[in-house]
Design a protein around this motif. Structure first.
Motif, PDB file in Angstrom:
ATOM      1  N   GLU A  81       0.841  -1.192   0.000  1.00 38.49           N
ATOM      2  CA  GLU A  81       0.000   0.000   0.000  1.00 38.49           C
ATOM      3  C   GLU A  81       0.881   1.248   0.000  1.00 38.49           C
ATOM      4  N   LYS A  82       0.609   2.147  -0.938  1.00 43.09           N
ATOM      5  CA  LYS A  82       1.441   3.348  -1.053  1.00 43.09           C
ATOM      6  C   LYS A  82       0.890   4.488  -0.206  1.00 43.09           C
ATOM      7  N   THR A  83       1.798   5.173   0.474  1.00 40.56           N
ATOM      8  CA  THR A  83       1.431   6.350   1.254  1.00 40.56           C
ATOM      9  C   THR A  83       1.923   7.584   0.517  1.00 40.56           C
ATOM     10  N   HIS A  84       1.041   8.580   0.380  1.00 37.18           N
ATOM     11  CA  HIS A  84       1.468   9.814  -0.275  1.00 37.18           C
ATOM     12  C   HIS A  84       2.393  10.591   0.653  1.00 37.18           C
ATOM     13  N   VAL A  85       3.560  10.986   0.161  1.00 35.11           N
ATOM     14  CA  VAL A  85       4.524  11.723   0.983  1.00 35.11           C
ATOM     15  C   VAL A  85       4.468  13.210   0.650  1.00 35.11           C
ATOM     16  N   GLU A  86       4.652  13.541  -0.623  1.00 33.19           N
ATOM     17  CA  GLU A  86       4.609  14.945  -1.020  1.00 33.19           C
ATOM     18  C   GLU A  86       4.452  15.062  -2.524  1.00 33.19           C
ATOM     19  N   SER A  87       3.974  16.228  -2.943  1.00 33.39           N
ATOM     20  CA  SER A  87       3.890  16.554  -4.362  1.00 33.39           C
ATOM     21  C   SER A  87       4.363  17.988  -4.539  1.00 33.39           C
ATOM     22  N   THR A  88       5.101  18.224  -5.609  1.00 37.53           N
ATOM     23  CA  THR A  88       5.387  19.617  -5.950  1.00 37.53           C
ATOM     24  C   THR A  88       4.158  20.130  -6.682  1.00 37.53           C
ATOM     25  N   GLY A  89       3.857  21.400  -6.574  1.00 40.38           N
ATOM     26  CA  GLY A  89       2.805  21.959  -7.408  1.00 40.38           C
ATOM     27  C   GLY A  89       3.291  21.981  -8.846  1.00 40.38           C
ATOM     28  N   SER A  90       2.365  22.035  -9.813  1.00 42.26           N
ATOM     29  CA  SER A  90       2.796  22.049 -11.214  1.00 42.26           C
ATOM     30  C   SER A  90       3.551  23.340 -11.536  1.00 42.26           C
TER      31      SER A  90
END
Ligand code: ZN
Length: 170
Positions: A24-33
């Motif tokens: 199961e994958k946990t979301h860590v971070e995303s850069t904004g576009s």
């Protein structure tokens, strides 16, 4: 222009992690576009395996790769989980109990003045059990994103070892 040493690289990405046997994958971070990560390639600022997976790509290229925990933030180290006296957490002689909640991340300083973040594991009468492992220790990392820009680094950026515009500057 291809990504290689002494290029300034901009990427947008989503980062998920998995730990141990769990799939199961946990979301860590995303850069904004519109808010890419910008870094000087080959200057030792990033996880080496992260750079290796991006090397040779150009602006507009997409990427998707995984880095296992031993090549990312390492495994959880039992020695990094320590009991500290409650006194350590006193400000003006008073313990901030709001701060000392299980799971809270608290910035502390060691004897040599190095800053380190510890997670509160357990609060007892005289001691606090703290975990100084990196939050992503023991996690495999899964990156998916795009290269948005590759440019030459300035001589000044190369001599300083970091980017001078956007993120990562002074
Ligand atoms: Zn500089």
């Amino acid at each position: 222009m291809k990504i290689e040493k002494n290029k300034v690289v901009s990427v947008t990405y989503d980062l998920h992690s998995t730990s141990g046997e769990k799939t199961e994958k946990t979301h860590v971070e995303s850069t904004g576009s519109n808010d890419p990560l910008v870094f000087l390639f080959g200057a030792g600022n990033m996880i080496p395996a992260f750079e290796k997976n991006l090397e040779g790509k150009s602006a507009g290229d997409s990427f998707e790769f995984s880095i296992n925990s031993s090549n990312a933030y390492g495994e959880n180290d039992a020695d990094a989980i320590v009991n500290l006296p409650l006194d350590v957490f006193k400000t003006d002689g008073v313990v901030d109990l709001k701060l000392l909640q299980t799971g809270n991340i608290i910035p502390l300083m060691d004897n040599e003045g190095n800053k380190m973040n510890g997670k509160v594991v357990k609060v007892e009468a005289e001691t606090v059990l703290m975990d100084f492992n990196h939050p992503l220790a023991g996690h495999d990392l899964h990156f998916k994103g795009h290269v948005t820009e590759v440019r030459e680094a300035s001589p000044e950026e190369i001599s300083h070892g970091h980017v001078h515009s956007g993120h990562g500057g002074h």
